[in-house]
Design a protein around this motif. Sequence first.
Motif, PDB file in Angstrom:
ATOM      1  N   ALA A   1      22.076   6.853  86.975  1.00 51.53           N
ATOM      2  CA  ALA A   1      22.159   8.093  86.688  1.00 51.53           C
ATOM      3  C   ALA A   1      23.545   8.069  85.505  1.00 51.53           C
ATOM      4  CB  ALA A   1      22.477   9.178  87.632  1.00 51.53           C
ATOM      5  N   GLU A   2      24.369   7.169  85.888  1.00 49.96           N
ATOM      6  CA  GLU A   2      25.517   7.299  85.005  1.00 49.96           C
ATOM      7  C   GLU A   2      24.972   6.327  83.528  1.00 49.96           C
ATOM      8  OE1 GLU A   2      29.017   7.663  83.117  1.00 49.96           O
ATOM      9  OE2 GLU A   2      28.471   8.493  85.029  1.00 49.96           O
ATOM     10  N   GLN A   3      24.257   5.613  83.874  1.00 49.48           N
ATOM     11  CA  GLN A   3      23.747   4.830  82.468  1.00 49.48           C
ATOM     12  C   GLN A   3      23.082   5.670  81.714  1.00 49.48           C
ATOM     13  OE1 GLN A   3      21.607   1.446  84.558  1.00 49.48           O
ATOM     14  NE2 GLN A   3      23.365   0.142  84.093  1.00 49.48           N
ATOM     15  N   VAL A   4      22.101   6.434  82.425  1.00 45.17           N
ATOM     16  CA  VAL A   4      21.261   7.398  81.591  1.00 45.17           C
ATOM     17  C   VAL A   4      22.249   8.389  80.998  1.00 45.17           C
ATOM     18  CG1 VAL A   4      19.703   9.337  82.060  1.00 45.17           C
ATOM     19  CG2 VAL A   4      19.182   7.183  83.191  1.00 45.17           C
ATOM     20  N   ARG A   5      23.518   8.845  81.629  1.00 40.63           N
ATOM     21  CA  ARG A   5      24.109   9.957  81.100  1.00 40.63           C
ATOM     22  C   ARG A   5      24.916   9.343  79.816  1.00 40.63           C
ATOM     23  NH1 ARG A   5      24.789  11.632  86.569  1.00 40.63           N
ATOM     24  NH2 ARG A   5      26.399   9.912  86.975  1.00 40.63           N
ATOM     25  N   GLU A   6      25.216   8.009  79.791  1.00 42.30           N
ATOM     26  CA  GLU A   6      25.944   7.427  78.829  1.00 42.30           C
ATOM     27  C   GLU A   6      24.984   7.428  77.500  1.00 42.30           C
ATOM     28  OE1 GLU A   6      27.621   3.660  79.994  1.00 42.30           O
ATOM     29  OE2 GLU A   6      28.892   4.842  81.418  1.00 42.30           O
ATOM     30  N   LEU A   7      23.624   7.159  77.818  1.00 41.93           N
ATOM     31  CA  LEU A   7      22.665   6.847  76.811  1.00 41.93           C
ATOM     32  C   LEU A   7      22.252   8.215  76.100  1.00 41.93           C
ATOM     33  CD1 LEU A   7      20.310   4.206  78.171  1.00 41.93           C
ATOM     34  CD2 LEU A   7      21.846   3.851  76.319  1.00 41.93           C
ATOM     35  N   VAL A   8      22.121   9.112  76.904  1.00 38.58           N
ATOM     36  CA  VAL A   8      22.075  10.577  76.603  1.00 38.58           C
ATOM     37  C   VAL A   8      23.180  11.255  75.622  1.00 38.58           C
ATOM     38  CG1 VAL A   8      21.584  12.961  77.130  1.00 38.58           C
ATOM     39  CG2 VAL A   8      20.330  11.342  78.445  1.00 38.58           C
TER      40      VAL A   8
ATOM     41  N   PRO B   1      19.916  11.411  91.969  1.00 41.63           N
ATOM     42  CA  PRO B   1      18.904  11.553  93.210  1.00 41.63           C
ATOM     43  C   PRO B   1      17.984  12.827  93.143  1.00 41.63           C
ATOM     44  CG  PRO B   1      21.291  11.086  94.108  1.00 41.63           C
ATOM     45  CD  PRO B   1      21.326  11.549  92.489  1.00 41.63           C
ATOM     46  N   PRO B   2      17.097  12.836  93.354  1.00 43.04           N
ATOM     47  CA  PRO B   2      16.131  11.670  94.112  1.00 43.04           C
ATOM     48  C   PRO B   2      15.777  10.782  93.350  1.00 43.04           C
ATOM     49  CG  PRO B   2      14.586  13.656  94.033  1.00 43.04           C
ATOM     50  CD  PRO B   2      15.907  13.902  93.405  1.00 43.04           C
ATOM     51  N   ALA B   3      15.542  11.025  92.098  1.00 46.16           N
ATOM     52  CA  ALA B   3      14.908  10.056  91.064  1.00 46.16           C
ATOM     53  C   ALA B   3      15.657   8.730  90.660  1.00 46.16           C
ATOM     54  CB  ALA B   3      14.597  10.821  89.784  1.00 46.16           C
ATOM     55  N   LEU B   4      17.013   8.972  90.471  1.00 45.51           N
ATOM     56  CA  LEU B   4      17.917   7.837  90.267  1.00 45.51           C
ATOM     57  C   LEU B   4      19.039   7.698  91.158  1.00 45.51           C
ATOM     58  CD1 LEU B   4      18.281   9.066  86.362  1.00 45.51           C
ATOM     59  CD2 LEU B   4      16.512   7.173  87.409  1.00 45.51           C
TER      60      LEU B   4
ATOM     61  N   MET C   1      15.643  23.495  95.667  1.00 45.29           N
ATOM     62  CA  MET C   1      14.785  22.622  96.570  1.00 45.29           C
ATOM     63  C   MET C   1      15.747  21.858  97.465  1.00 45.29           C
ATOM     64  SD  MET C   1      12.119  21.081  93.651  1.00 45.29           S
ATOM     65  CE  MET C   1      11.040  20.349  94.996  1.00 45.29           C
ATOM     66  N   GLY C   2      16.963  22.317  97.638  1.00 45.82           N
ATOM     67  CA  GLY C   2      17.892  21.712  98.316  1.00 45.82           C
ATOM     68  C   GLY C   2      18.359  20.364  97.874  1.00 45.82           C
ATOM     69  N   PHE C   3      17.472  19.456  97.845  1.00 51.80           N
ATOM     70  CA  PHE C   3      18.090  18.144  97.162  1.00 51.80           C
ATOM     71  C   PHE C   3      18.015  18.079  95.686  1.00 51.80           C
ATOM     72  CE2 PHE C   3      13.454  18.066  97.813  1.00 51.80           C
ATOM     73  CZ  PHE C   3      13.058  17.494  96.513  1.00 51.80           C
ATOM     74  N   MET C   4      17.591  19.090  95.025  1.00 58.28           N
ATOM     75  CA  MET C   4      17.572  19.238  93.494  1.00 58.28           C
ATOM     76  C   MET C   4      17.298  20.747  93.089  1.00 58.28           C
ATOM     77  SD  MET C   4      14.234  17.502  91.922  1.00 58.28           S
ATOM     78  CE  MET C   4      14.428  18.026  90.124  1.00 58.28           C
ATOM     79  N   ARG C   5      17.580  20.899  92.056  1.00 62.85           N
ATOM     80  CA  ARG C   5      17.307  22.300  91.301  1.00 62.85           C
ATOM     81  C   ARG C   5      16.149  22.020  90.273  1.00 62.85           C
ATOM     82  NH1 ARG C   5      21.137  25.862  87.373  1.00 62.85           N
ATOM     83  NH2 ARG C   5      19.865  27.644  87.197  1.00 62.85           N
ATOM     84  N   TRP C   6      14.807  22.839  90.775  1.00 63.49           N
ATOM     85  CA  TRP C   6      13.724  22.575  89.614  1.00 63.49           C
ATOM     86  C   TRP C   6      13.840  23.552  88.857  1.00 63.49           C
ATOM     87  CZ3 TRP C   6      10.183  18.912  88.982  1.00 63.49           C
ATOM     88  CH2 TRP C   6       8.793  19.203  88.298  1.00 63.49           C
ATOM     89  N   LEU C   7      14.242  23.194  87.504  1.00 62.44           N
ATOM     90  CA  LEU C   7      14.444  24.221  86.654  1.00 62.44           C
ATOM     91  C   LEU C   7      13.606  24.111  85.374  1.00 62.44           C
ATOM     92  CD1 LEU C   7      16.164  26.707  85.189  1.00 62.44           C
ATOM     93  CD2 LEU C   7      17.816  24.925  84.568  1.00 62.44           C
TER      94      LEU C   7
END
Length: 145
Positions: free
Chosen positions: A69-76, A61-64, A36-42
């Motif tokens: 995003a870094e906080q989410v990655r750490e939690l995941v 981005p665009p959601a976070l 999608m240019g700004f993200m991959r819809w997979l």
Amino acid sequence: MVKSLTHSHIYVFDQDEALDFYVGTLGLEVHSDVDMGFMRWLTVNVPGQPERQILLEKPGPPALDEATAEQVRELVAKGAIGLTIFSTDDCRKTYEALRAKGVEFTQEPTEHFYGIDCALRDPFGNAVRITQPAAESQEPTAGEC
């Protein structure tokens, strides 16, 4: 009124690695793969169930914003967010087949009131359970959980 759930998401750090795991190892199929240019819809789905898609989403981005995003990655990575439950007709057979493919499980098949299930983590830390429902699965009553 709401009539169905069509999409959910799993945070992944690398979408190609996620495809390898969810499609190549677990046996799901690709539904959509769009730049999608700004993200991959997979999205992927269980074979034969295209109406229920799972977005394999990179936190960002665009959601976070990047800090979130870094906080989410750490939690995941810690296994602290996300749970996906797949069903199977034979949990023990599925467990053995996936173990033969190198999947590392966090719990072997175990009998519960709702059926038999096992647990694993995907390559990013997300919790995944594979459940063989009991013949007549019952919802827990107060105090059973």
